[in-house]
Design an enzyme around this catalytic site. Structure first.
Site, PDB file in Angstrom:
ATOM      1  N   CYS A 407      15.486 -43.197 100.646  1.00 56.67           N
ATOM      2  CA  CYS A 407      16.447 -44.123 101.254  1.00 56.67           C
ATOM      3  C   CYS A 407      17.487 -43.428 102.109  1.00 56.67           C
ATOM      4  CB  CYS A 407      17.129 -44.958 100.173  1.00 56.67           C
ATOM      5  SG  CYS A 407      17.808 -43.972  98.828  1.00 56.67           S
ATOM      6  N   HIS A 451      20.839 -46.212  95.647  1.00 53.33           N
ATOM      7  CA  HIS A 451      20.203 -46.514  96.942  1.00 53.33           C
ATOM      8  C   HIS A 451      21.191 -46.259  98.060  1.00 53.33           C
ATOM      9  CE1 HIS A 451      17.104 -48.229  99.330  1.00 53.33           C
ATOM     10  NE2 HIS A 451      17.787 -49.304  99.675  1.00 53.33           N
ATOM     11  N   ASP A 467      18.615 -53.016 105.600  1.00 52.65           N
ATOM     12  CA  ASP A 467      18.048 -52.003 104.707  1.00 52.65           C
ATOM     13  C   ASP A 467      16.756 -51.488 105.318  1.00 52.65           C
ATOM     14  OD1 ASP A 467      17.384 -51.882 101.101  1.00 52.65           O
ATOM     15  OD2 ASP A 467      17.252 -50.366 102.676  1.00 52.65           O
TER      16      ASP A 467
END
Lengths: 649, 321
Positions: A407, A451, A467
């Site tokens: 991420c 994250h 995202d």
């Protein structure tokens, strides 16, 4: 204090020392183990104790070892190590009853220190076991001439004592006034490194993302939990980059931003309670975006202009707070200063990325966003927890060469692309998702849910979450649990029919629920919970003095009840031989007046024989057997006596 | 269970305080009002430790820490209850000690009975320096001995004894005081010089037989309790002819008069000491002897009981009855 009681003491100390020795660095643990084994050998084989010089040398050695390992002797870890080694050393000079008592008290203290490291359910159970053994050892110490075969009796008495203490202990635990907050400052260390979050991001620096199952926090929603796609928990927000490292805004930069203005909330509010595990920093996690707190959240905090929540005090212990958030929002316009900060890029870094973005010139902002996401989706980008390392121009290397990352890589690369296109963007780190426990309705968020994602500022919606990791198709996610990242509630239909998976899931959820209850009600029994309990018992509003009096009264009543229970009732001997004899005498009470205390077994037998002539033989035999076993050396077997008594009548 | 509280400043209060309780006779029951319970030195140390642990638990808001402190505190409290119950209900009775000579230790037999229902452990009885430790099963009674070294002749009382226990954890001490009415006799220390001077012997002959000495065998008669075991005709007993005593003629003509007046120039204690030695020697030789003291006269006789009577008279000489 004889050999038997010393051995019992060592046996009781072993489970106390074991967790500490295990936790310490290996060489320290070995020192402690050797010292303990030495003492055990001394007692088992009858070796002499070490002399004063040797002991002093060992003490200095232990001290030095701790100092070298931890660089200090203050603080939780070095303190615990030092105490453990001191206990082992004290064992080597234990001679008298007084020495042994001191050893036991250090043992108690060491148990308490161990609670600073772990408070799990297993630790709770081990606590009782350890106190059970230590109490039996203490009993043996105060019984001169005790033998090893008496150990079972000591254990039984200790167990009885423990059972009798449970109700009183419960009264104290529930009613004893809980003073909120620490009485003085607490050491910080031991808590860092517990979190998967950091407030810096060094792109390409981490080549192996750890997968810690440790709980970050638990959330309990008042109503229905939001869908998994909205479960983004906000942590540090990172703005400034030098191409590799991303940092939050510093104080000067923050000053330029307008103070937290209310955003426009769309849709309904989400209310929830978070139980946050200690992490040694000041972050308070909340669902995107936290509302301007209208009600106190019971923890002193302040909000930053980029919607982070910081606690006034370091989160060094578990805390619980209520929050309100809105999952749909429009943050409105931004100032020039904020836009400048949001498009900051180091001048010469990542040239290929810049070149790529130049090709998108002329597209609208939303189109740029779509283009970037499409790139991740259509081109061979992979999600992996073990990506290759990146060097000086990490975004370039990631986008054009390695195309593997987790991420952090995707978020940093995406934000760089946006900034290169002139769109204000920033990295938001925190947690995503969590697993909903169907048994108790709590959402469990673990460190492995940490994250990083992005926020871009768009005209029509203000700061908007994007995202980029979500753009990666499932077949290119190289780590199975991560495939479920965006379905945090594990799809039951997926595993229906696979009963093993279902059973395991059910067991896992039940265990989580038990563990959660332990955390909420036992470990989390603070002053607030105590007040809740008082309300439920109808004791709220009473002044503390009255509560204390009630507590003392309850304890006194319980003590009295126990005293009565112990004093009344039929004679119960500890010695099994005596038990048999008493049982026999009791049975004979129907035939003749009961045995007087000063009546010996043979005299009593004669009296009984006169009263029950047809059994005279057997009666005399039983009394003779009992007398022989009780008073003669090397008497017969108890079973013989038991059989004889049973055959009577 | 706790300190008994008679009305302050009453006579009872001062008597208890100064421990001037009159000796009690007969079996004494240790009951609630006689037993005190207080923390021992170890118990106080643990108390300090618990306070430190409690402060730690408050400071770190450590729930299991609270639990540990409460558990230990409760165990300590319970041990106080157990210590009390360990002593409560015990019955003590004094036996009769056999007399000793001055300077020897007097053994006082004491019976400790546990009427139940629980076993008693590590009960300590103490008079002076030598504690006696005992365990009792329910319904068991045991005899123990407490010693007091005698210094002077006369009556020696056991005095006040302490019964105490640190059971079960050594954190609390339960104790009580008992003043049992047990007394023993201390005879005067026999003088070192041996031998019976001839002027002790009288020439009274009863039946006119000028015997040839104390070894003249006269015949047998049935055993009377008090006859010296040395004179029992064992062979007859072995032949199942009953217990018979041999009679010696010499006894009738060799009688001793142990007279106070035969010792001029010695002070009272020395006289008693000498007389004591004579009694012992006469008894050892199997002779018949009488004792004459200024206020007391014991006619001549022989045997164990006679010896006891004489020794007792010597021990108690000068004391009010």
């Amino acid at each position: 204090m004889n050999r038997a009681s010393r051995l019992m003491l060592l046996f009781a100390l072993a489970p106390i020392l074991a967790p500490h020795l295990w936790r310490m660095p290996v060489w320290l643990g070995l020192i402690g183990l050797l010292l303990f084994a030495w003492r055990a050998a001394i007692d088992w084989r009858g070796l002499p104790l070490p002399g004063k010089w040797l002991r002093t040398a060992l003490t200095l050695l232990a001290f030095g070892a701790v100092l070298i390992t931890y660089k200090s002797i203050a603080g939780r870890d070095p303190g615990a190590a030092l105490l453990t080694l001191m206990l082992c050393l004290k064992l080597l000079e234990m001679r008298s009853l007084r020495d042994a008592s001191l050893v036991i008290y250090i043992g108690y203290f060491l148990v308490a220190v161990g609670l600073l490291f772990s408070q799990s359910i297993a630790t709770g159970m081990a606590l009782f076991l350890v106190i059970f053994l230590l109490t039996a050892a203490l009993m043996a110490l105060h019984q001169p001439d005790t033998e090893l075969r008496d150990y079972r009796r000591h254990l039984r008495l200790s167990g009885g004592l423990l059972l009798q203490s449970l109700p009183i202990m419960l009264v104290l635990f529930l009613l004893f006034p809980r003073i909120p907050g620490p009485l003085w400052g607490m050491p910080n260390e031991g808590l860092s490194g517990l979190t998967g979050i950091s407030d810096t991001l060094f792109m390409g620096g981490i080549t192996e993302l750890a997968d810690s199952e440790a709980i970050a926090f638990r959330a309990q929603f008042d109503g229905e939990p939001p869908p998994p796609g909205k479960l983004y928990w906000r942590g540090p927000v990172l703005w400034h980059t030098d191409g590799q490292l991303w940092k939050p805004l510093d104080a000067t930069q923050l000053r330029g931003l307008r103070p937290l203005a209310p955003y426009e909330a769309e849709g309904e509010a989400v209310d929830y309670t978070i139980t946050l595990e200690p992490h040694g920093r000041r972050w308070l996690f909340a669902l995107d975006l936290p509302a301007r707190p209208r009600e106190s959240i019971s923890v002193g905090h302040r909000a930053t202009p980029d919607y982070q929540l910081h606690s006034e005090r370091f989160v060094n212990e578990r805390i619980r707070y209520r929050m309100r958030s809105y999952t749909d929002y429009d943050t409105g316009l931004i100032s020039l200063w904020e836009a400048r900060l949001g498009t900051q890029l180091p001048p010469n870094a990542n040239p290929r990325t810049r070149a790529l973005v130049k090709q998108w010139h002329g597209l609208s902002d939303t189109q740029v966003v779509s283009r970037a996401l499409a790139m991740f989706r259509e081109q061979p980008f992979y999600y992996t927890r073990t990506p290759p390392a990146l060097e000086r121009n990490p975004v370039d290397e990631f986008l054009f060469e390695t195309r593997q990352g987790f991420c952090e890589h995707y978020a940093a690369a995406f934000v760089t692309l946006m900034r290169a296109a002139g769109i204000p963007a920033r990295i938001v780190t925190g947690y995503q998702g969590g697993s909903l426990n169907e048994v108790d309705g709590f959402l469990l968020v673990r460190q492995s849910d940490a994250h990083a994602w992005a926020e871009v500022w768009l005209d029509e919606s203000g700061w908007t979450r994007v995202d980029p990791t979500a753009a990666i198709p499932p077949e290119r996610v190289l780590y199975t649990p991560d495939q479920n990242r965006f379905d945090s509630v594990i799809d039951r239909e997926m595993i229906a029919g696979q009963w093993l998976a279902e059973t395991l899931l059910g067991l896992r959820q039940n265990w989580d629920a038990i563990n959660n209850a332990w955390h909420q009600w036992v470990l989390g029994f603070d002053d607030r919970r105590q007040r809740q309990l008082f309300e439920r018992l109808g004791l709220d509003g009473l002044p503390w003095l009255k509560i204390i009096l009630i507590m003392i009264g309850a304890i006194a009543a319980l003590l009295l009840a126990i005293a009565l229970y112990l004093s009344l009732g039929r004679a119960r001997a500890d010695d099994p031989l005596q038990r048999l004899w008493l049982r026999f005498c009791r049975r004979m009470e129907k035939a003749a007046p009961p045995r007087r205390i000063d009546e010996g077994p043979m005299d009593y037998a004669e009296r009984l024989a006169a009263a029950v002539p047809e059994r005279a033989e057997a009666i005399r035999a039983i009394a003779g057997e009992y007398a022989r076993q009780r008073y003669a050396e090397g008497g017969g077997e108890r079973d013989t006596l038991r059989r004889m008594i049973r055959e009577l009548r | 269970m706790a300190l008994p509280l008679p009305r302050p400043l009453s006579g009872e209060f001062w008597r208890r305080l100064l421990r001037r309780d009159a000796p009690e006779s007969g079996p004494v029951l240790l009951h609630r009002k006689r037993i005190y319970v207080l923390p021992s030195a170890n118990g106080l140390k643990l108390g300090v430790l618990l306070i430190a642990m409690l402060i730690g638990a408050i400071n770190y808001n450590n729930s299991l820490g609270y639990l540990l402190v409460f558990l230990l505190a409760t165990l300590a409290l319970l041990s106080a209850v157990h210590a009390f119950i360990n002593l409560n209900g015990l019955r003590l009775r004094g036996g009769h000690p056999t007399g000793v000579f001055a300077g020897e230790p007097l053994h006082f037999p004491l019976s400790v009975e546990n009427p139940g229902p629980r076993a008693r452990s590590a009960v300590v009885l103490r008079q002076g320096d030598e504690p006696v430790n005992l365990d009792l099963e329910p319904g068991q009674g045991r005899w123990i001995e407490l010693e007091r070294v005698s210094e002077r002749r006369g009556r020696l009382a056991l005095g006040r004894i302490t019964i105490e226990t640190l059971y079960p954890l050594g954190l609390f001490r339960a104790w009580g005081y008992l003043n049992l009415d047990i007394q023993g006799l201390v005879y005067p220390r026999p003088a070192d010089e041996r031998g019976l001077p001839p002027q002790l012997f009288s020439d009274e002959s009863g039946s006119g037989e000028l015997g040839r000495g104390s070894d003249d065998f006269l015949g047998l008669r049935p055993y009377h309790p008090g006859d010296s075991p040395r004179h029992i005709h064992w062979k007859a007993l072995a032949r199942e002819q009953g217990v018979l005593s041999k009679q010696f003629g010499g006894e009738q003509s060799r009688r001793l008069n142990l007279e106070w007046d035969l010792l001029p120039g010695l002070d009272t204690e020395a006289r008693l000491s000498r007389l004591c030695r004579w009694v012992l020697e006469a008894d050892e030789a199997g002779l018949s002897y009488g004792l004459r003291l200024p206020k007391l006269s014991i006619p001549p006789a022989h045997g164990d009981r006679h010896r006891e009577r004489c020794l007792e008279a010597l021990a108690l000489y000068g004391e009010a009855p």
